[in-house]
Every structure is written in structure tokens, then in C-alpha cells.
Design a protein around this motif. Structure first.
Motif, PDB file in Angstrom:
ATOM      1  N   UNK A  13      12.486 -28.872   6.123  1.00 35.18           N
ATOM      2  CA  UNK A  13      11.927 -28.593   4.803  1.00 35.18           C
ATOM      3  C   UNK A  13      13.022 -28.668   3.742  1.00 35.18           C
ATOM      4  N   UNK A  14      12.617 -28.662   2.449  1.00 32.88           N
ATOM      5  CA  UNK A  14      13.593 -28.712   1.357  1.00 32.88           C
ATOM      6  C   UNK A  14      14.515 -27.505   1.381  1.00 32.88           C
ATOM      7  N   UNK A  15      14.019 -26.374   1.905  1.00 34.95           N
ATOM      8  CA  UNK A  15      14.828 -25.153   1.972  1.00 34.95           C
ATOM      9  C   UNK A  15      15.893 -25.222   3.054  1.00 34.95           C
ATOM     10  N   UNK A  16      15.802 -26.220   3.939  1.00 34.90           N
ATOM     11  CA  UNK A  16      16.735 -26.321   5.048  1.00 34.90           C
ATOM     12  C   UNK A  16      16.184 -25.770   6.344  1.00 34.90           C
ATOM     13  N   UNK A  17      15.078 -25.041   6.271  1.00 31.74           N
ATOM     14  CA  UNK A  17      14.455 -24.541   7.493  1.00 31.74           C
ATOM     15  C   UNK A  17      13.815 -25.712   8.259  1.00 31.74           C
ATOM     16  N   UNK A  18      13.628 -25.482   9.572  1.00 31.39           N
ATOM     17  CA  UNK A  18      13.074 -26.524  10.434  1.00 31.39           C
ATOM     18  C   UNK A  18      11.719 -26.071  10.974  1.00 31.39           C
ATOM     19  N   UNK A  19      10.727 -26.946  10.848  1.00 33.84           N
ATOM     20  CA  UNK A  19       9.387 -26.695  11.373  1.00 33.84           C
ATOM     21  C   UNK A  19       9.237 -27.436  12.699  1.00 33.84           C
ATOM     22  N   UNK A  20       8.611 -26.785  13.686  1.00 31.28           N
ATOM     23  CA  UNK A  20       8.310 -27.437  14.959  1.00 31.28           C
ATOM     24  C   UNK A  20       6.847 -27.240  15.334  1.00 31.28           C
ATOM     25  N   UNK A  21       6.107 -28.328  15.489  1.00 28.81           N
ATOM     26  CA  UNK A  21       4.697 -28.281  15.890  1.00 28.81           C
ATOM     27  C   UNK A  21       4.621 -28.633  17.378  1.00 28.81           C
ATOM     28  N   UNK A  22       4.122 -27.693  18.190  1.00 27.56           N
ATOM     29  CA  UNK A  22       3.999 -27.924  19.632  1.00 27.56           C
ATOM     30  C   UNK A  22       2.726 -28.741  19.846  1.00 27.56           C
ATOM     31  N   UNK A  23       2.901 -30.013  20.173  1.00 27.74           N
ATOM     32  CA  UNK A  23       1.767 -30.931  20.248  1.00 27.74           C
ATOM     33  C   UNK A  23       0.836 -30.567  21.393  1.00 27.74           C
ATOM     34  N   UNK A  24      -0.443 -30.735  21.130  1.00 26.27           N
ATOM     35  CA  UNK A  24      -1.447 -30.371  22.122  1.00 26.27           C
ATOM     36  C   UNK A  24      -1.906 -28.935  21.979  1.00 26.27           C
ATOM     37  N   UNK A  25      -1.297 -28.184  21.072  1.00 26.77           N
ATOM     38  CA  UNK A  25      -1.687 -26.799  20.815  1.00 26.77           C
ATOM     39  C   UNK A  25      -1.784 -26.606  19.304  1.00 26.77           C
ATOM     40  N   UNK A  26      -2.117 -25.405  18.890  1.00 25.01           N
ATOM     41  CA  UNK A  26      -2.112 -25.064  17.468  1.00 25.01           C
ATOM     42  C   UNK A  26      -0.902 -24.203  17.124  1.00 25.01           C
ATOM     43  N   UNK A  27       0.101 -24.222  17.998  1.00 28.67           N
ATOM     44  CA  UNK A  27       1.271 -23.372  17.819  1.00 28.67           C
ATOM     45  C   UNK A  27       2.316 -24.068  16.953  1.00 28.67           C
ATOM     46  N   UNK A  28       2.903 -23.313  16.001  1.00 28.04           N
ATOM     47  CA  UNK A  28       3.933 -23.814  15.096  1.00 28.04           C
ATOM     48  C   UNK A  28       5.065 -22.791  15.048  1.00 28.04           C
ATOM     49  N   UNK A  29       6.299 -23.267  15.096  1.00 28.97           N
ATOM     50  CA  UNK A  29       7.461 -22.377  14.987  1.00 28.97           C
ATOM     51  C   UNK A  29       8.331 -22.845  13.822  1.00 28.97           C
ATOM     52  N   UNK A  30       9.104 -21.921  13.274  1.00 24.02           N
ATOM     53  CA  UNK A  30      10.026 -22.262  12.187  1.00 24.02           C
ATOM     54  C   UNK A  30      11.350 -21.548  12.434  1.00 24.02           C
ATOM     55  N   UNK A  31      12.462 -22.261  12.317  1.00 22.76           N
ATOM     56  CA  UNK A  31      13.791 -21.712  12.516  1.00 22.76           C
ATOM     57  C   UNK A  31      14.717 -22.232  11.424  1.00 22.76           C
ATOM     58  N   UNK A  32      15.866 -21.560  11.297  1.00 21.00           N
ATOM     59  CA  UNK A  32      16.826 -21.937  10.259  1.00 21.00           C
ATOM     60  C   UNK A  32      17.708 -23.093  10.680  1.00 21.00           C
ATOM     61  N   UNK A  33      17.735 -23.402  11.988  1.00 20.67           N
ATOM     62  CA  UNK A  33      18.614 -24.470  12.449  1.00 20.67           C
ATOM     63  C   UNK A  33      17.917 -25.249  13.561  1.00 20.67           C
ATOM     64  N   UNK A  34      18.098 -26.566  13.623  1.00 19.15           N
ATOM     65  CA  UNK A  34      17.419 -27.374  14.660  1.00 19.15           C
ATOM     66  C   UNK A  34      17.742 -26.956  16.086  1.00 19.15           C
ATOM     67  N   UNK A  35      18.934 -26.408  16.327  1.00 19.93           N
ATOM     68  CA  UNK A  35      19.334 -26.060  17.685  1.00 19.93           C
ATOM     69  C   UNK A  35      18.497 -24.930  18.274  1.00 19.93           C
TER      70      UNK A  35
END
Length: 754
Positions: A13-35
């Protein structure tokens, strides 16, 4: 428990946070770093499992991401209407996809559009991405379109997850209903580990992508029950199999995912023993399915009308009718067109509660592509290659001989037989010769019929029957004609191979001719006897018709035999003794090669030879044999035609009249039966050689011949007069001679060494 893999689509995102969509589910996670995305996704999956959510990993491996430009027409909306923009807007779309060559299909996710779909050909992928993207983007407003714009270039991560290490903190709310359904059905689709144990046959409906998509949409969006209507072999079961798997996959991330339960009407009420108990079982099934959002998949759907109470109005179908009408249960199944018509007549209104979808037979080219796809599957999974001429031979043989199934089922079933044999014999290649050998074992047909390049010898054919049928030279020519017509491929493919009436007195060779024909046609490579005999004197009452064609319970012995052995000879002995209802039932069988019961269940007789025997028209002036009255026992065709109705006679290909046996024929039969003693087990084991004098042959012929029963008692005379004496000779000697001579002196059997 195997490790499962979940693909995760990630972007910044523009803020630098990272969004992760777990495909095949409706689950979404967000973290400050890709690692940290992978660990966050694992924790999110574990939490969902603990809360009792149904999560299934996508059935894909090695996912790839690709990007596509889609031009969509946006629109403004107001109270007065919809106003499209003058020019389309370009959207950059990310697609995550993978195609499994073992299954023959792939899965694609559009993470920014929250869409997913299955595809069966890489060539179709780009078109399908555009299709599903436009379904979302066309006619949205410019303001709404911003949510579908990618803020940055996405990438893929793959999260490995061990479900076995996660223990739910609480039991699923509907575990009791699930456990009950497992007692009366099997959950579908089967887990991967179970599929591998059940069959090596790939569960893929090749060439049916559009139909599968239609069925999946019907299951997801519709609320009605559904029936597939089609002939045997068109692929109804595998269509449901794939549609159920696709639907279960697409609905699994919802609040109440669909579950599917496969069973039969018989299995569901199998434990019901008392009056009214099976109705209680049905009530509990309906209630359990409602709790788990279940759909009942019934095999042998037509039997719903025949089990439960005493008639259709008291059947399981009638009992479930009200539940179906109120939408309290959803049932999917399949029927043949004949069963459909019978069901409409038996229980009007019942089938109106089902959405009916017709499934047609695949065309020749499509069916050939299915076999080629299976060949590719065999090469990839079993390292078994199939030569092009072998595949062509599969198609030629199946099209010509296997008429009781439609394409692609008939092709796939036989080719699966070839692959299985090659796998068991550890053969790396399937050749044309191997296909022909497998077809011989599959059908019992001799190789002579399967190779057009192999000529039929008239002389060898006559010699074969002369050793089996004695004293009936005129009959031999007619039997040879049946074989010649079949070899040339000129028999009517919509009727039995041949329908013959053997007329003549008892003991003149009618049964021997039937056995000889059965052995010539269908005994090659067969362990089972290709001849099935019915004594028609057991069907003299109109109520006996169900014993012939089958009733509400299991099929009749005749039906069971022909379904298990479609290539066989059916002998209807003493046909004139059967009731008229039997003749009515046989009319369609003789004319169209089909036997249909009152529930529309058909049995295909087009690969059988039907032989009927009768004593009608035999001259009643006396017996036959050594006397000079040669006309006694001869057959009059007028007597046969006077007894049978014209429409029955017209469906018979040939009436073969067996003549009384003369003295030379009786002697030949007696000698042949004596020579067969050399094939007895004890004689062969000790390598003994039996020889017989002319006097013994004449003695047995005289003692074994009956004016009433013809040559049939000869075998009994041999057992009583020869075998008994031979047994006494063998057991009273310490050393048995290798050569034994049998003679007759003054009416007594004399045995000597040498």
C-alpha cells in the motif's frame, strides 16, 4: 497429515504496509513488512480452523501470476437511468493460475476482483480472464472502479500449513449431523488419499467444460433439485463428480458452504426393519442435510420409485415429494430417457420437482480427444505409451462391437482395461496387437472377427462344427452363414447378432449346436461360460413375467447375466411352453435388442445370440433311430407357424429344423462320447490311453438310444456300463497299464490291458 499449500497474493500500500490475500478463502492479512506475511497467513489459517471454519487448500501446484489489460465500459447511474462513458477504460488485471496436467484442468484467481474459475485448456485462459473480469467491471461507476485498481505490482507467496497440528477449540456446530450422514452415505468429493485407493481411472470430464460450469452454477445459485438425463456411457456420473468438486471448492469460503453426500436409496434405508422405520430414516436425513447445507447425490435414482412401501404411492419417492416441493431437501441424480418416461407414468408430478438437463453423446472427434487425453494421462502417470494405431484400433473395435454404452464411456472403459493390463504386466507400450488381445479377453470374441485382414476359411468352419454336431449337415451350413454375416459386419447393429429357432425332437443335437455356436463366438479368453439357459416351462403363468425381466427388487438372473456378460448366447429352451406375456416381452428384445422392465431399466441384448428351442411340428408317428420309418420325428414348419403369432415369427432370423438321427449318426455320437473319457482327470493325470472296439460302440449306441429321448441317454449308458466297470478295473490293480482296451462281448463290457 499431508502438508497443504495456500497461495497468497501480496501487494504494498501507499503507507508501506503489505496486504496478503489467502487465495481460495476470504482471509486477508496485513503486516508492516513483506517478510512477516507468511507467518501472519499461517496464524490466520490456524485461527480460522480453531473456530471451526471449513477451509480447503486450492487443488493447484506451482501457481503463476500473469497480468492482462482489460477494456471495460464504465457508466454513470442516476434516478433517470444508466449513462455509459463514451470510451472504454483500461484496467490492469492480475491473475494467479496453475493447471494440473494429471487432472486435466486448472484454477485461476483474480484477487483484486474477488473472482475465481476453473479452466480446461491453456488456450482458453486469456479469454476466460477477460470474460470474468468484464462481468465485474462493465457498467460500474468511475467511483466504484477505483477499488479494482491495483495500487502496486502484486507478487506471490506460498504458505505451507499442517492442518493436523491445529486442534479446534470447539467441535463444529453440526458435527452430529455430519456423523449421521456418514452412516448412510459418503461425503463427496472424496479426499485425495481415498481417490488414489479407489481407482486409477482419472476422474475428469474431458470435453465437457461448459456443461460442468453450467452444473456448478446451478448448484451454487439454484435452489431446486436436478437430474441429468442421458444414455448409458455419455458421462453423467463423471459430470456430477466434477461439478460437485467445483461447487464444493467455490462455496467453501462462504458462511455455510455446500456439502455433498453420495448414496443410494437402498443404502439410506438399509437398516430399517419395521413398518414406518424407513420413513423416520428419511426424516432424519432431511433434518441432517438442512443443518449442514447438504445436497444428496443419489445413484440408482430410479429405485426411489420401487423401494419403501408396496407401490409407487407408498414409495420413498412419494414420501420425499413434499420435502422436495417445499425446498427442504435438494437431490441430484441421473436417469436414462427410458427410465424418465417410466417414472412419469408411475408417479406423475414427481419429476416436475427436478430441473432436468439433457446430456448428449460426444461426437466422434470429441470422443477420440477424450481417449487421447487419457493416453496422455497414462503416459505421464504410469509411463505407459500408446501407439497411434493402437488408439485407432480401440476406437474401431469399440464403435463396432460395444453397442450397450455410448461415447465416451465405452471408449474410456475399454481403454482403461488396456492400461490396467499393461500396468500389471509392466509393459511400457500399448500396441495394436495388445489392444486386440485385450479385446478378445474383454468380450470373448475370437481374433478372427477382430482382424479384417484375416480371412475366414469355409472349410475350417465346417470342420469345427462337424466335430461338435453329428448327423445335421443341413444345420451346419446355416450356422456357418450366421458367422459369415457377422464376420463381414453385415448383421443389423440394432438387433441381436442372430435370433434362431431350433426345431426338432429331443436328443437330435439342438443343445449341442447351441453350445458349439457359443464356444465359437464367445469363449476366446473367457473364464465364464458364455451360454445362459432358461427352461421356459418355468414361465407358464402371467405372474412369472417378473422372474424373466426383473421386478421391484434385484434384476432377474437373465438380466444379471447379460449385463455382466453382454457377449453371450441366451438359450430359451422349450419356448412354446411359456405364457403369452413372455412372448410380448420378447418382441422388443428380438426386434430392437432391448429388454425393458416396468421402471424403464433396459438391458441390451444386441451383442447376444438368442436361440429358442421347440418340439412343435414334430411328426407324432413315433420316435426315430434304427427303424426304417425315416419320416417319424421330422419337423413340419406349418405346425410352428400355426402356434406362434406372425409378429413373433417375423422377428426370427431363421428356423433351423433338426432331422431324426440315423444309425451312423448314433454310432458316431456314441464313439465321440466314449473318446471323451480320455479327458477325465484321473486318466489324464496317469497318462492312460483308452481305446474302444466297434462292438463296444455298437453296444453303447443300442443301449443308450431311446425313441423318446434320442441320443441324450447315451451319456447315462456310458456312466452305468463303461465308467463303473473301468473304475473297478483301476482300483483293483496295484500297477495300472498305460494302455487299456475296452470291448463288448455278449452284452457285457470287457476290459483288458494293451
Amino acid at each position: 497429515m499431508a502438508i497443504e499449500e495456500f497461495p497468497v497474493a501480496c501487494w504494498t500500500l501507499e503507507s508501506g504496509d503489505v496486504i496478503g490475500v489467502i487465495l481460495g478463502t476470504e482471509l486477508v492479512v496485513m503486516e508492516s513488512h513483506p517478510s512477516r506475511i507468511r507467518s501472519a497467513a499461517s496464524e490466520c489459517l490456524a485461527k480460522a480452523i480453531k473456530q471451526g471454519e471449513c477451509l480447503y487448500s486450492p487443488e493447484i501446484s506451482s501457481p503463476q501470476i500473469s497480468f492482462h489489460t482489460i477494456n471495460a465500459l464504465l457508466s454513470y447511474r442516476s434516478d433517470q437511468g444508466v449513462y455509459p462513458l463514451s470510451a472504454p477504460s483500461a484496467f490492469r488485471i492480475a491473475a494467479v493460475h496453475s493447471r494440473d496436467p494429471d487432472k486435466g484442468f486448472g484454477e485461476c484467481f483474480l484477487p483484486f476482483l474477488q473472482r475465481s474459475f476453473y479452466y480446461y485448456d491453456e488456450v482458453q485462459l486469456k479469454t476466460l480472464i477477460e470474460h470474468f473480469s468484464l462481468q465485474v467491471l462493465n457498467n460500474v461507476t468511475p467511483e466504484e472502479a477505483y477499488r479494482y485498481i491495483m495500487p502496486s505490482e502484486p507478487w506471490l507467496e506460498v504458505v505451507s500449513f499442517d492442518r493436523g497440528k491445529v486442534r479446534p477449540s470447539q467441535q463444529q456446530h453440526n458435527s452430529a449431523a455430519m456423523e449421521y450422514m456418514l452412516t448412510v452415505s459418503d461425503q463427496a468429493p472424496l479426499p485425495k488419499r481415498v481417490k488414489r485407493q479407489v481407482s486409477r481411472l482419472p476422474e475428469v470430464a474431458w470435453e465437457r467444460g461448459e456443461m460442468i460450469q453450467r452444473l456448478a452454477e446451478e448448484l451454487l445459485e439454484g435452489r431446486s433439485s436436478c437430474l441429468l438425463i442421458g444414455e448409458q456411457g455419455v458421462g453423467k456420473s463423471v459430470l456430477w463428480q466434477e461439478a460437485v468438486r467445483v461447487t464444493a471448492r467455490l462455496s467453501k469460503s462462504g458462511e455455510s458452504p455446500l456439502t455433498f453426500w453420495r448414496s443410494t436409496p437402498q443404502r439410506i434405508i438399509a437398516k430399517a426393519k419395521y413398518l414406518g422405520e424407513w420413513q423416520e430414516v428419511c426424516d432424519e436425513v432431511v433434518e441432517s442435510l438442512a443443518q449442514i447445507n447438504g445436497v444428496l447425490w443419489l445413484n440408482d435414482f430410479i429405485s426411489l420409485l420401487s423401494i419403501g412401501g408396496e407401490g409407487q404411492e407408498d414409495s420413498m419417492a412419494a414420501y420425499l415429494r413434499s420435502y422436495l416441493a417445499k425446498g427442504q431437501i435438494r437431490i441430484i441424480g441421473e436417469m436414462r430417457p427410458q427410465e424418465l418416461e417410466a417414472a412419469r407414468n408411475k408417479l406423475p408430478g414427481f419429476l416436475h420437482l427436478f430441473e432436468q438437463i439433457n446430456v448428449t453423446e460426444l461426437s466422434g472427434r470429441s470422443a477420440q480427444r477424450v481417449v487421447q487425453a487419457y493416453a496422455n494421462y497414462a503416459a505421464t502417470n504410469f509411463a505407459i505409451d500408446t501407439r497411434d494405431d493402437a488408439l485407432e484400433t480401440v476406437s474401431q473395435l469399440v464403435r463396432r462391437y460395444i453397442k450397450y454404452e455410448r461415447a465416451p464411456g465405452n471408449l474410456v472403459r475399454f481403454y482403461h482395461h488396456c492400461v490396467k493390463n499393461a500396468f500389471e504386466k509392466k509393459q511400457a507400450t500399448i500396441t495394436r496387437d495388445q489392444v486386440i488381445a485385450d479385446f478378445v479377453a474383454y468380450t470373448g470374441l475370437p481374433e478372427l472377427f477382430l482382424r479384417d485382414e484375416q480371412a475366414l476359411s469355409q472349410e475350417a468352419l465346417l470342420d469345427y462344427f462337424k466335430t461338435r454336431i453329428i448327423g445335421q449337415d443341413s444345420i451346419l451350413e446355416q450356422l456357418c452363414r450366421v458367422i459369415q454375416i457377422f464376420k463381414a459386419g453385415l448383421n443389423d447393429p440394432q438387433k441381436p447378432i442372430a435370433t434362431l429357432l431350433f426345431a426338432g425332437p429331443t436328443g437330435v443335437g439342438k443343445t449341442a449346436a447351441t453350445k458349439a455356436l457359443a464356444d465359437y463366438f464367445f469363449s476366446a479368453g473367457q473364464s465364464k461360460n458364455p451360454l445362459f439357459r432358461l427352461d421356459m416351462s418355468e414361465f407358464q403363468h402371467p405372474g412369472h413375467i417378473e422372474r424373466l425381466i426383473g421386478g421391484e427388487g434385484k434384476p432377474s438372473p437373465l438380466v444379471q447375466h447379460v449385463r455382466a456378460n453382454p457377449f453371450s448366447v441366451v438359450l430359451l429352451d422349450e419356448i412354446e411352453k411359456a405364457d403369452d406375456s413372455v412372448f410380448d416381452a420378447l418382441l422388443s428384445t428380438l426386434d430392437e435388442g432391448l429388454l425393458t422392465d416396468r421402471f424403464g431399466r433396459t438391458t441390451d441384448f444386441r451383442n447376444t445370440i438368442i436361440i429358442m428351442t421347440t418340439n412343435l411340428g414334430v411328426n407324432a408317428g413315433g420316435g426315430m433311430g434304427f427303424s426304417a420309418a425315416e419320416k417319424r420325428g421330422q419337423v413340419s414348419l406349418s405346425g410352428i407357424r400355426d402356434f406362434f403369432r406372425p409378429e413373433f415369427i417375423n422377428r426370427i432370423d431363421a428356423i433351423l429344423c433338426f432331422n431324426p438321427l440315423d444309425r451312423d449318426s448314433i454310432l458316431s455320437i456314441a464313439r465321440r462320447e466314449l473318446e471323451l473319457l480320455n479327458q477325465r482327470e484321473r486318466i489324464r493325470e496317469q497318462k492312460l490311453n483308452l481305446s474302444f472296439s466297434d462292438d463296444l460302440v455298437a453296444h453303447i449306441a443300442q443301449a443308450g438310444f431311446s425313441e423318446l429321448y434320442g441320443a441324450r441317454p447315451i451319456q447315462r449308458a456310458i456312466e452305468q456300463r463303461v465308467v463303473a466297470e473301468l473304475a473297478s478295473f483301476l482300483v483293483t490293480r496295484e500297477h495300472t497299464p498305460s494302455r487299456i482296451h475296452l470291448d463288448a462281448v455278449d452284452g457285457a463290457v470287457v476290459i483288458s490291458a494293451g
